[in-house]
Structure formats: structure tokens, C-alpha cells
Scaffold this motif. Structure first.
Motif, PDB file in Angstrom:
ATOM      1  N   ASP A   6       0.838  -1.207   0.000  1.00 46.79           N
ATOM      2  CA  ASP A   6       0.000   0.000   0.000  1.00 46.79           C
ATOM      3  C   ASP A   6       0.871   1.254   0.000  1.00 46.79           C
ATOM      4  O   ASP A   6       0.575   2.229  -0.700  1.00 46.79           O
ATOM      5  N   GLU A   7       1.938   1.239   0.776  1.00 48.34           N
ATOM      6  CA  GLU A   7       2.849   2.394   0.810  1.00 48.34           C
ATOM      7  C   GLU A   7       3.545   2.586  -0.533  1.00 48.34           C
ATOM      8  O   GLU A   7       3.733   3.714  -0.991  1.00 48.34           O
ATOM      9  N   LEU A   8       3.923   1.476  -1.152  1.00 48.30           N
ATOM     10  CA  LEU A   8       4.578   1.556  -2.458  1.00 48.30           C
ATOM     11  C   LEU A   8       3.632   2.147  -3.502  1.00 48.30           C
ATOM     12  O   LEU A   8       4.041   2.973  -4.330  1.00 48.30           O
ATOM     13  N   LYS A   9       2.377   1.742  -3.452  1.00 46.85           N
ATOM     14  CA  LYS A   9       1.388   2.307  -4.377  1.00 46.85           C
ATOM     15  C   LYS A   9       1.188   3.795  -4.122  1.00 46.85           C
ATOM     16  O   LYS A   9       1.042   4.582  -5.072  1.00 46.85           O
ATOM     17  N   ALA A  10       1.200   4.177  -2.854  1.00 45.52           N
ATOM     18  CA  ALA A  10       1.061   5.606  -2.538  1.00 45.52           C
ATOM     19  C   ALA A  10       2.256   6.394  -3.054  1.00 45.52           C
ATOM     20  O   ALA A  10       2.124   7.548  -3.471  1.00 45.52           O
ATOM     21  N   LEU A  11       3.429   5.749  -3.054  1.00 40.70           N
ATOM     22  CA  LEU A  11       4.649   6.430  -3.498  1.00 40.70           C
ATOM     23  C   LEU A  11       4.715   6.548  -5.014  1.00 40.70           C
ATOM     24  O   LEU A  11       5.058   7.610  -5.555  1.00 40.70           O
ATOM     25  N   ALA A  51      13.302   5.256  -6.923  1.00 40.40           N
ATOM     26  CA  ALA A  51      12.377   5.409  -5.789  1.00 40.40           C
ATOM     27  C   ALA A  51      11.968   4.050  -5.241  1.00 40.40           C
ATOM     28  O   ALA A  51      11.920   3.851  -4.015  1.00 40.40           O
ATOM     29  N   ALA A  52      11.685   3.111  -6.123  1.00 43.52           N
ATOM     30  CA  ALA A  52      11.312   1.772  -5.672  1.00 43.52           C
ATOM     31  C   ALA A  52      12.478   1.094  -4.962  1.00 43.52           C
ATOM     32  O   ALA A  52      12.285   0.388  -3.955  1.00 43.52           O
ATOM     33  N   MET A  53      13.692   1.322  -5.452  1.00 45.73           N
ATOM     34  CA  MET A  53      14.858   0.697  -4.841  1.00 45.73           C
ATOM     35  C   MET A  53      15.135   1.295  -3.466  1.00 45.73           C
ATOM     36  O   MET A  53      15.475   0.565  -2.521  1.00 45.73           O
ATOM     37  N   ARG A  54      14.976   2.622  -3.335  1.00 43.92           N
ATOM     38  CA  ARG A  54      15.158   3.242  -2.019  1.00 43.92           C
ATOM     39  C   ARG A  54      14.114   2.712  -1.034  1.00 43.92           C
ATOM     40  O   ARG A  54      14.435   2.427   0.132  1.00 43.92           O
ATOM     41  N   PHE A  55      12.892   2.584  -1.500  1.00 46.46           N
ATOM     42  CA  PHE A  55      11.800   2.050  -0.673  1.00 46.46           C
ATOM     43  C   PHE A  55      12.152   0.646  -0.180  1.00 46.46           C
ATOM     44  O   PHE A  55      12.022   0.327   1.005  1.00 46.46           O
ATOM     45  N   ALA A  56      12.631  -0.202  -1.088  1.00 44.80           N
ATOM     46  CA  ALA A  56      12.964  -1.573  -0.720  1.00 44.80           C
ATOM     47  C   ALA A  56      14.165  -1.633   0.226  1.00 44.80           C
ATOM     48  O   ALA A  56      14.178  -2.411   1.190  1.00 44.80           O
ATOM     49  N   ALA A  57      15.171  -0.792  -0.038  1.00 40.47           N
ATOM     50  CA  ALA A  57      16.367  -0.788   0.804  1.00 40.47           C
ATOM     51  C   ALA A  57      16.038  -0.367   2.233  1.00 40.47           C
ATOM     52  O   ALA A  57      16.568  -0.941   3.192  1.00 40.47           O
ATOM     53  N   ASP A  58      15.164   0.608   2.390  1.00 42.05           N
ATOM     54  CA  ASP A  58      14.788   1.075   3.732  1.00 42.05           C
ATOM     55  C   ASP A  58      14.094  -0.009   4.539  1.00 42.05           C
ATOM     56  O   ASP A  58      14.142   0.004   5.780  1.00 42.05           O
ATOM     57  N   ARG A  59      13.450  -0.958   3.836  1.00 42.60           N
ATOM     58  CA  ARG A  59      12.652  -1.983   4.512  1.00 42.60           C
ATOM     59  C   ARG A  59      13.238  -3.391   4.368  1.00 42.60           C
ATOM     60  O   ARG A  59      12.644  -4.349   4.860  1.00 42.60           O
ATOM     61  N   GLY A  60      14.357  -3.514   3.673  1.00 42.57           N
ATOM     62  CA  GLY A  60      14.974  -4.825   3.502  1.00 42.57           C
ATOM     63  C   GLY A  60      14.163  -5.770   2.641  1.00 42.57           C
ATOM     64  O   GLY A  60      14.201  -6.987   2.835  1.00 42.57           O
ATOM     65  N   ILE A  61      13.445  -5.229   1.661  1.00 49.38           N
ATOM     66  CA  ILE A  61      12.582  -6.044   0.809  1.00 49.38           C
ATOM     67  C   ILE A  61      13.378  -6.541  -0.400  1.00 49.38           C
ATOM     68  O   ILE A  61      14.064  -5.753  -1.056  1.00 49.38           O
ATOM     69  N   PRO A  62      13.282  -7.824  -0.742  1.00 51.32           N
ATOM     70  CA  PRO A  62      13.973  -8.331  -1.931  1.00 51.32           C
ATOM     71  C   PRO A  62      13.460  -7.654  -3.208  1.00 51.32           C
ATOM     72  O   PRO A  62      12.267  -7.363  -3.336  1.00 51.32           O
ATOM     73  N   VAL A  63      14.369  -7.432  -4.140  1.00 51.98           N
ATOM     74  CA  VAL A  63      14.035  -6.806  -5.423  1.00 51.98           C
ATOM     75  C   VAL A  63      14.632  -7.634  -6.548  1.00 51.98           C
ATOM     76  O   VAL A  63      15.813  -7.996  -6.502  1.00 51.98           O
ATOM     77  N   THR A  64      13.816  -7.912  -7.554  1.00 47.48           N
ATOM     78  CA  THR A  64      14.299  -8.616  -8.740  1.00 47.48           C
ATOM     79  C   THR A  64      14.072  -7.734  -9.957  1.00 47.48           C
ATOM     80  O   THR A  64      12.937  -7.312 -10.213  1.00 47.48           O
ATOM     81  N   ALA A  65      15.133  -7.435 -10.677  1.00 43.55           N
ATOM     82  CA  ALA A  65      15.014  -6.645 -11.905  1.00 43.55           C
ATOM     83  C   ALA A  65      14.566  -7.549 -13.048  1.00 43.55           C
ATOM     84  O   ALA A  65      14.903  -8.726 -13.096  1.00 43.55           O
ATOM     85  N   ARG A  66      13.811  -6.970 -13.974  1.00 39.76           N
ATOM     86  CA  ARG A  66      13.294  -7.753 -15.097  1.00 39.76           C
ATOM     87  C   ARG A  66      13.255  -6.882 -16.343  1.00 39.76           C
ATOM     88  O   ARG A  66      12.845  -5.724 -16.296  1.00 39.76           O
ATOM     89  N   GLY A  67      13.727  -7.465 -17.459  1.00 40.92           N
ATOM     90  CA  GLY A  67      13.599  -6.800 -18.747  1.00 40.92           C
ATOM     91  C   GLY A  67      12.475  -7.428 -19.535  1.00 40.92           C
ATOM     92  O   GLY A  67      11.311  -7.362 -19.152  1.00 40.92           O
ATOM     93  N   ALA A  68      12.833  -8.119 -20.622  1.00 45.95           N
ATOM     94  CA  ALA A  68      11.801  -8.761 -21.439  1.00 45.95           C
ATOM     95  C   ALA A  68      11.406 -10.139 -20.909  1.00 45.95           C
ATOM     96  O   ALA A  68      10.411 -10.711 -21.345  1.00 45.95           O
TER      97      ALA A  68
END
Length: 458
Positions: A6-11, A51-68
Motif C-alpha cells: 500500500d505504501e509503495l502504491k502511494a509512493l 524510488a522503488a529501490m530506495r523504498f525496498a532498501a529502507d525496509r529490507g525487501i527483496p528486489v528482482t530486476a526484469r527486462g523482457a
């Protein structure tokens, strides 16, 4: 993770999705592994990614980058959930600048679209993964993608001059530039080429382009024995020729192609086959084509077909594409391994694969980029009476194949990367000191280990 979502959507608003069909579409690639993310950021600019990466880093959330999402090793599968950041919508070709010999593109630009934009100005972006119509530049850089033209032109890394990369803390790194020589500090551009999204997320690239060749031509030739086809590869190079591409095919693949295609396309007794493409100035092509045809015939080719027009050349490459479709048409699942061997070990590789096939009854098909030793070795998975794949014996052959390749000075991947699929073999492939250095770099750039976790065994 609902409150975080929900916070990510608000951001970030509408570029964040938790719709089930969107999550499912971002759960897998061309490999069989699948894992649902908690949210997908459909980024439209670098700031969205940051912005999404900063959000994830602040909360320790895993992030996976994706292209095609067209990789073959599970490289963009979000095995620990969290956020998938997709750059697929970042498809802007910022500029194609022949005066500087550069193109500047966002990470989601498809390879074929960039090549067409360059050709419209008489210029050329050579890297050509087989998936060029669906693979993105960011993914090509993240895997250091190759393709048939690597023999003459090299892999993706040779064309990357500068990068914009969002790091694990959300900061934006710009390294390299638009000059063709640059020795300012460490090779940070090279660090991210082949990093598989584990050190940062590529958002923009400055790429080297070159003048387009005036013309191209091709030949394909069938041989009574595979060893003759392999010898022809060496004879062409020893004869002073550097083709744009040289592809080789083994007996099993040719048999599958004869069953799948019109009966007259390939000789019935062919056990080896090569495709040779040349390019350059128009006045030189005809002479080189004749020279290579003579070499093929002298090496034992039973049939040589020359292609002089664009349509004829494309017809030959369509034949090459049909080899893969022919293997699929057997009804067997193929485990497509992109191993690389020293070019002189080509016959030994095919003989080893034939011995495994004879011993186990599991077909093994070899074809691919003979000029640089990158051979797609396909373990064909047999099925039980109910039509289900019998995986354990096929997986055991993959292990034997990798062990043989490493013993013979090769690499377990030339194009696809490590990802999930090859992580179990990665440490033995590179050795303990190199593995520790990989870990040190990962710890330094991603201390929380939130970027594409679970890949490469790191």
C-alpha cells in the motif's frame, strides 16, 4: 507485505501493480522455475526505479530486476517474493548519433528495434542474440549476451561505452560515457556487464555503433561426417577468412530437421552441416564467397548452397532457426545448455555427447556457434508411459556434460548466464578464490543482499 505494498502504491501510483495476472506474468522466464512477487513496479523512467529501490532498501525487501523476461536460467524469477522492478516499458531510443558512433537507449529497448533504428541511418549495432526481436538491451547487458555474429564482432560488452545503473540503496550511478576510449578509474561498466541484476539495475546504456556493412552473403554445406564439418570451420579460419558467423549442426539435429521439414532440404545421409555468413564491401563479397565454397568442397562437402541476395541469406538463417523447432517437434523437452569449449575440442564434444546417448538412450543434440566454440547442447528428456518427463537421468547427463566441459578448459555458459539453473555448478566452475571475490563484490554493492537474491549461489 500488504502494508508495504500500500505504501509503495502511494509512493509510485499506477505503475505499481498487485493484480494476479500481472504478478503471474512476472513470476518466471523461459526456464521452468516460478515464484510470485508481492508487487510489480512497471517503471517508466529511472526515477521510478530509484524510488522503488530506495523504498525496498529502507525496509529490507527483496528486489528482482526484469527486462523482457526471455532468459533461459531463471535469472529474473523472484524466488524470495518482494518487488519485481520491470524496465520493459522504458523503450525510448534517446539518440542514434553516427557522428559520435553511439546510440543511447533505455534498458527496455528491444534489440531488433535498436538495430533497425541504426540501419535506417546506415549504421550497425552488431550483437545479435537469437531472441533479438523479443530481448531487451538491459537484459542483454546483464547477461553479456552473444549470438551468431560473436565470431567477428564480439559479445555485448564490446559495445557498451556507458551505463546508468540504480544501485542497491537507490542511488544512481553513471559510469563510462560516450567516448570510445575511457580509462578513468576501474572498469565499472564491465563490472555490470554480466552481473545478472545482482549488483544494480541498468536503466540506460550508451552503446558503440559502427558503419553498416555494404553487403552480406552466406553459404550452407552438408557433410557425410560431422568431423568434416568441424574441419571446415578450422580450414576457413586458417585460410585467412573471418566470417561474421559460422554455425554447425550434428547428425541428431539434422535427422530431426529432415523429419520436420520438406524432404529435399537436406541430404538424406548428412551427418554434419555448417552455415557461414560473410559481410563487408560489395566488391569483396563475391571473391570471398568463391574462396569459402572451394574450401568447403575441398574439405568434403557433399553439397554447398550459396546465398547472394538478402532474401537468400535470410532463407539460410530460417533453416538454422528451424533446427530448434525441429527438436521441439520431436515431442521431447530439451534442456538447452549453452556451454563453450575451445574450438579445437568440437569433435571431442560431439563424440562425448554421442557416447552418453548410446549409453543411456537419452538423445543429445548439438548445434550452434562453431566459430567461437559456443555450442547449444540439448539434452532431450525422455517421457514415461503417462507422457511425463523423466528428469533425473537427464539432469544427471547435464552434470556429466558440465564436468566434461570444465575438464576440457571450457565454460558452463557462454550466453544465458548462471541464474538459478546453473548455480549448483558455479563454484566449481570458477574456483574458490574467484567465488570469494564474487561474494566480496556482492557484499560491497548490496550489503543487505536484496538485489536478485538466490542467484549464482551467492
Amino acid at each position: 507485505m500488504k502494508s508495504n505494498t500500500d505504501e509503495l502504491k502511494a509512493l509510485l501510483g499506477s505503475c505499481v501493480s498487485t493484480e494476479p495476472e500481472v504478478l503471474q506474468a512476472h513470476a518466471t522466464d523461459k526456464w521452468h522455475a516460478s515464484a510470485l512477487p508481492d508487487a510489480v513496479v512497471l517503471a517508466e523512467c529511472t526515477e521510478h526505479v530509484a524510488a522503488a529501490m530506495r523504498f525496498a532498501a529502507d525496509r529490507g525487501i527483496p528486489v528482482t530486476a526484469r527486462g523482457a523476461g526471455v532468459g533461459y536460467v531463471g535469472g529474473c524469477v523472484p524466488v524470495r517474493g518482494g518487488i519485481v522492478i520491470s524496465v520493459a516499458n522504458m523503450r525510448r531510443i534517446v539518440e542514434v548519433n553516427p557522428a559520435d558512433g553511439v546510440a543511447v537507449v533505455e534498458a527496455g529497448v528491444l534489440t531488433a528495434d535498436l538495430q533497425e533504428a541504426c540501419l535506417a541511418q546506415g549504421w550497425f549495432y552488431p550483437p545479435d542474440p537469437a531472441s533479438r526481436k523479443e530481448s531487451s538491451i538491459g537484459g542483454n547487458i546483464a547477461t553479456n549476451a552473444g549470438g551468431p555474429r560473436c565470431l567477428k564482432y564480439g559479445v555485448t560488452r564490446a559495445y557498451v561505452l556507458g551505463l546508468e545503473v540504480v544501485l542497491a540503496d537507490g542511488s544512481v550511478l553513471r559510469c563510462g560515457g560516450r567516448t570510445h576510449k575511457n580509462k578513468q578509474g576501474f572498469d565499472l561498466v564491465g563490472l555490470f556487464c554480466g552481473s545478472e541484476g545482482m549488483l544494480g539495475i541498468i536503466t540506460q546504456a550508451t552503446l558503440r555503433i559502427i558503419p553498416a556493412p555494404q553487403a552480406r552473403a552466406a553459404l550452407h554445406a552438408s557433410f557425410p561426417q560431422f568431423a568434416q564439418a568441424a574441419a571446415a570451420v578450422q580450414n576457413i579460419l586458417q585460410g585467412g577468412h573471418l566470417p561474421a558467423a559460422m554455425e554447425i549442426t550434428d547428425a541428431y539435429t539434422l535427422a530431426a530437421a529432415r523429419n520436420h521439414l520438406d524432404s529435399g532440404v537436406l541430404p538424406a545421409d548428412a551427418k554434419g552441416h555448417i552455415i557461414v555468413e560473410i559481410d563487408g564491401r560489395t566488391d569483396a563479397i563475391a571473391a570471398e564467397l568463391g574462396d569459402i565454397e572451394r574450401i568447403l568442397l575441398a574439405t568434403g562437402a557433399a553439397e554447398v548452397v550459396c546465398a547472394r541476395t538478402e532474401e537468400e541469406v535470410e532463407a539460410i538463417w530460417q533453416l538454422r532457426r528451424e533446427f530448434s523447432y525441429s527438436l521441439k517437434a520431436t515431442g521431447l523437452t530439451k534442456l538447452n545448455e549453452d556451454i563453450v569449449i575451445p574450438r579445437s575440442a568440437l569433435v571431442e564434444l560431439v563424440e562425448f555427447c554421442a557416447s552418453m546417448q548410446q549409453e543411456t538412450g537419452i538423445p543429445v543434440a548439438c548445434f550452434g556457434h562453431s566459430g567461437d566454440g559456443n555450442i547449444h547442447t540439448n539434452i532431450m528428456v525422455l517421457k514415461d508411459a503417462a507422457g511425463n518427463d523423466i528428469r533425473p537421468p537427464a539432469d544427471a547427463l547435464v552434470h556429466r556434460l558440465f564436468a566434461w566441459v570444465l575438464e576440457h578448459g571450457g565454460s558452463i555458459t557462454g550466453e544465458h548466464g548462471i541464474g538459478l539453473a546453473k548455480a549448483p555448478w558455479f563454484g566449481s566452475a570458477i574456483g574458490p578464490v574467484a567465488m570469494q571475490l564474487h561474494q566480496t563484490l556482492k557484499n560491497a554493492l548490496d550489503p543487505q543482499h536484496i538485489l536478485n537474491p538466490g542467484k549464482m549461489g551467492l
